[in-house]
Design a protein around this motif. Sequence first.
Motif, PDB file in Angstrom:
ATOM      1  N   GLY A 231       0.868  -1.306   0.059  1.00  0.00           N
ATOM      2  CA  GLY A 231      -0.015   0.022   0.076  1.00  0.00           C
ATOM      3  C   GLY A 231       0.838   1.232  -0.117  1.00  0.00           C
ATOM      4  N   GLY A 232       2.240   1.115  -0.066  1.00  0.00           N
ATOM      5  CA  GLY A 232       2.774   2.203  -0.062  1.00  0.00           C
ATOM      6  C   GLY A 232       3.093   2.882   1.193  1.00  0.00           C
ATOM      7  N   PRO A 233       4.053   4.240   1.145  1.00  0.00           N
ATOM      8  CA  PRO A 233       4.597   4.780  -0.143  1.00  0.00           C
ATOM      9  C   PRO A 233       5.583   3.914  -0.475  1.00  0.00           C
ATOM     10  CG  PRO A 233       5.380   5.959   1.884  1.00  0.00           C
ATOM     11  CD  PRO A 233       4.012   5.172   2.443  1.00  0.00           C
ATOM     12  N   PRO A 234       5.995   3.970  -1.810  1.00  0.00           N
ATOM     13  CA  PRO A 234       6.997   3.157  -2.344  1.00  0.00           C
ATOM     14  C   PRO A 234       8.639   3.284  -1.712  1.00  0.00           C
ATOM     15  CG  PRO A 234       6.449   4.445  -3.903  1.00  0.00           C
ATOM     16  CD  PRO A 234       5.395   4.702  -2.906  1.00  0.00           C
ATOM     17  N   ARG A 235       9.036   2.316  -1.213  1.00  0.00           N
ATOM     18  CA  ARG A 235      10.595   2.726  -0.553  1.00  0.00           C
ATOM     19  C   ARG A 235      11.264   1.370  -0.455  1.00  0.00           C
ATOM     20  NH1 ARG A 235      10.945   5.160   5.556  1.00  0.00           N
ATOM     21  NH2 ARG A 235      13.080   6.031   5.483  1.00  0.00           N
ATOM     22  N   PHE A 236      12.668   1.578  -0.302  1.00  0.00           N
ATOM     23  CA  PHE A 236      13.488   0.421   0.176  1.00  0.00           C
ATOM     24  C   PHE A 236      14.755   0.971   1.053  1.00  0.00           C
ATOM     25  CE2 PHE A 236      17.144  -2.042  -0.334  1.00  0.00           C
ATOM     26  CZ  PHE A 236      16.736  -3.301  -0.592  1.00  0.00           C
ATOM     27  N   THR A 237      14.754   0.163   1.940  1.00  0.00           N
ATOM     28  CA  THR A 237      15.797   0.603   2.988  1.00  0.00           C
ATOM     29  C   THR A 237      16.633  -0.630   3.540  1.00  0.00           C
ATOM     30  OG1 THR A 237      14.197   0.299   4.811  1.00  0.00           O
ATOM     31  CG2 THR A 237      14.429   2.729   3.932  1.00  0.00           C
ATOM     32  N   ASN A 238      17.746  -0.489   3.952  1.00  0.00           N
ATOM     33  CA  ASN A 238      18.252  -1.601   4.400  1.00  0.00           C
ATOM     34  C   ASN A 238      19.330  -0.785   5.524  1.00  0.00           C
ATOM     35  OD1 ASN A 238      20.437  -3.717   4.733  1.00  0.00           O
ATOM     36  ND2 ASN A 238      20.389  -4.044   2.580  1.00  0.00           N
ATOM     37  N   SER A 239      18.882  -1.636   6.732  1.00  0.00           N
ATOM     38  CA  SER A 239      19.405  -1.093   8.115  1.00  0.00           C
ATOM     39  C   SER A 239      19.496  -2.197   9.155  1.00  0.00           C
ATOM     40  CB  SER A 239      18.619   0.358   8.528  1.00  0.00           C
ATOM     41  OG  SER A 239      17.318  -0.174   8.636  1.00  0.00           O
ATOM     42  N   THR A 240      20.157  -1.463  10.347  1.00  0.00           N
ATOM     43  CA  THR A 240      20.053  -2.663  11.317  1.00  0.00           C
ATOM     44  C   THR A 240      18.966  -2.715  12.116  1.00  0.00           C
ATOM     45  OG1 THR A 240      22.482  -2.731  11.488  1.00  0.00           O
ATOM     46  CG2 THR A 240      21.264  -3.462  13.499  1.00  0.00           C
ATOM     47  N   MET A 241      18.415  -3.668  12.474  1.00  0.00           N
ATOM     48  CA  MET A 241      16.791  -3.638  13.615  1.00  0.00           C
ATOM     49  C   MET A 241      17.512  -3.854  14.869  1.00  0.00           C
ATOM     50  SD  MET A 241      15.371  -7.531  12.590  1.00  0.00           S
ATOM     51  CE  MET A 241      13.759  -7.127  13.217  1.00  0.00           C
ATOM     52  N   PRO A 242      16.622  -3.234  16.005  1.00  0.00           N
ATOM     53  CA  PRO A 242      17.005  -3.444  17.276  1.00  0.00           C
ATOM     54  C   PRO A 242      16.996  -5.006  17.782  1.00  0.00           C
ATOM     55  CG  PRO A 242      15.569  -1.635  16.960  1.00  0.00           C
ATOM     56  CD  PRO A 242      15.546  -2.302  15.822  1.00  0.00           C
ATOM     57  N   ALA A 243      17.331  -5.507  18.676  1.00  0.00           N
ATOM     58  CA  ALA A 243      17.538  -6.816  19.207  1.00  0.00           C
ATOM     59  C   ALA A 243      16.086  -7.244  19.547  1.00  0.00           C
ATOM     60  CB  ALA A 243      18.333  -7.146  20.137  1.00  0.00           C
ATOM     61  N   ASP A 244      15.212  -6.199  20.328  1.00  0.00           N
ATOM     62  CA  ASP A 244      14.008  -6.423  20.743  1.00  0.00           C
ATOM     63  C   ASP A 244      13.067  -6.608  19.781  1.00  0.00           C
ATOM     64  OD1 ASP A 244      13.925  -3.763  19.982  1.00  0.00           O
ATOM     65  OD2 ASP A 244      12.825  -3.111  21.780  1.00  0.00           O
ATOM     66  N   ALA A 245      13.188  -6.245  18.554  1.00  0.00           N
ATOM     67  CA  ALA A 245      12.216  -6.322  17.256  1.00  0.00           C
ATOM     68  C   ALA A 245      12.743  -7.435  16.834  1.00  0.00           C
ATOM     69  CB  ALA A 245      12.744  -5.192  16.133  1.00  0.00           C
ATOM     70  N   ALA A 246      14.079  -8.112  16.776  1.00  0.00           N
ATOM     71  CA  ALA A 246      14.152  -9.283  15.930  1.00  0.00           C
ATOM     72  C   ALA A 246      13.670 -10.423  17.186  1.00  0.00           C
ATOM     73  CB  ALA A 246      15.519  -9.296  16.206  1.00  0.00           C
ATOM     74  N   ARG A 247      13.845 -10.341  18.229  1.00  0.00           N
ATOM     75  CA  ARG A 247      13.013 -11.239  19.420  1.00  0.00           C
ATOM     76  C   ARG A 247      11.801 -11.250  18.930  1.00  0.00           C
ATOM     77  NH1 ARG A 247      14.491 -12.316  24.773  1.00  0.00           N
ATOM     78  NH2 ARG A 247      13.443 -14.204  25.511  1.00  0.00           N
ATOM     79  N   MET A 248      10.830 -10.030  18.849  1.00  0.00           N
ATOM     80  CA  MET A 248       9.455 -10.285  18.614  1.00  0.00           C
ATOM     81  C   MET A 248       9.118 -11.003  17.410  1.00  0.00           C
ATOM     82  SD  MET A 248       7.594  -6.699  19.697  1.00  0.00           S
ATOM     83  CE  MET A 248       8.824  -5.540  19.071  1.00  0.00           C
ATOM     84  N   ILE A 249       9.978 -10.864  16.379  1.00  0.00           N
ATOM     85  CA  ILE A 249       9.861 -11.686  15.131  1.00  0.00           C
ATOM     86  C   ILE A 249       9.965 -13.171  15.291  1.00  0.00           C
ATOM     87  CG2 ILE A 249      11.096 -12.404  13.038  1.00  0.00           C
ATOM     88  CD1 ILE A 249       9.130  -9.961  12.460  1.00  0.00           C
ATOM     89  N   ASN A 250      11.055 -13.402  16.309  1.00  0.00           N
ATOM     90  CA  ASN A 250      11.228 -14.753  16.747  1.00  0.00           C
ATOM     91  C   ASN A 250       9.999 -15.386  17.444  1.00  0.00           C
ATOM     92  OD1 ASN A 250      13.623 -15.006  15.494  1.00  0.00           O
ATOM     93  ND2 ASN A 250      14.928 -14.765  17.152  1.00  0.00           N
ATOM     94  N   ARG A 251       9.486 -14.631  18.285  1.00  0.00           N
ATOM     95  CA  ARG A 251       8.312 -15.143  18.867  1.00  0.00           C
ATOM     96  C   ARG A 251       7.081 -15.368  17.979  1.00  0.00           C
ATOM     97  NH1 ARG A 251       8.204 -12.163  24.917  1.00  0.00           N
ATOM     98  NH2 ARG A 251       9.763 -13.293  25.780  1.00  0.00           N
ATOM     99  N   GLN A 252       6.926 -14.556  16.853  1.00  0.00           N
ATOM    100  CA  GLN A 252       5.830 -14.670  16.114  1.00  0.00           C
ATOM    101  C   GLN A 252       5.843 -16.011  15.273  1.00  0.00           C
ATOM    102  OE1 GLN A 252       3.014 -12.356  16.060  1.00  0.00           O
ATOM    103  NE2 GLN A 252       4.209 -11.937  17.798  1.00  0.00           N
TER     104      GLN A 252
END
Length: 301
Positions: A231-252
Amino acid sequence: MTGGRPKRHHYVPQFYLRRFACQDDPNKVRILERHGDVLVTGRKSINRIGYEDSMHDFVDNGVAGSIEGPINRVIETPFFNSATWQKIADGACASLDETDKIPIYGFARHLQRRNLETLRFIEAESARFKAGALDADLSTEEREMHEWIAASADNAHVLFREGAMDTTIPDDAAVINVMVCQSPIPLRTSTNPTLMVSVPGRQSVFGTFFNNLRTWWLTLDSHCGVFIIAGGPPRFTNSTMPADAARMINRQYLVQQGNSLTVRYMICDDPDLDDDLEWAGYRFERRTTHGARWRKAEAKA
């Protein structure tokens, strides 16, 4: 083998699963395996997970066919040989850029549409429609689709095959936001790798930014993944994510495994698994030869 063709049809490409291989064995991954209310950790051969016997075979007007070969030839092999996958396979996810946006989106979409979970979902929704259990406010288009599926026992698989073999660039590709994220902790995936993390109208665990967005996550390797936002807006990024966000992904991924129709295996090799199993309501039972056994705790009255 059946008539010279492989019977074991993988709905998760083995080249993808090898990005998570054990350091001491490139043919195995560390897994969390589901058996009802019991979860078991251990190691499993890559060619023994993410498949269903004869899943891609069909009979049309008395003639046997299969999309197993075409999936490999038309979709898997071209992506495996692409510059995008080469960066991922080389462990160079930090070099992914705007040119990789559509290939990543297409791969994530393909992994979702060819998955056993999608086939079983189509079949389950068709059964609900036949039983009159679907919402009465289906759109005309949705009702016509369900009526078409219900008209033949084969049509659920026809719809699944069409999705699995779809190579068109979707209309929304021009307004896709792709966020490549480098993780400071090991990331998990599963035998249904494309993870839905937010839909409009539902509060997201990732915060208010995602509440009105349709967002998927795909882990690319053990330290990199990608948010795909429709649904936009169109974008591309490449960066480091916080450890707590990665932990939430793992839990999902752990939540996905518990709620899915078909996800038997989560691929995981990280130090937070025991804590996350307790968070998800499992209790440790005992050590096993290659790992450990956990059981879903009974709900308190």
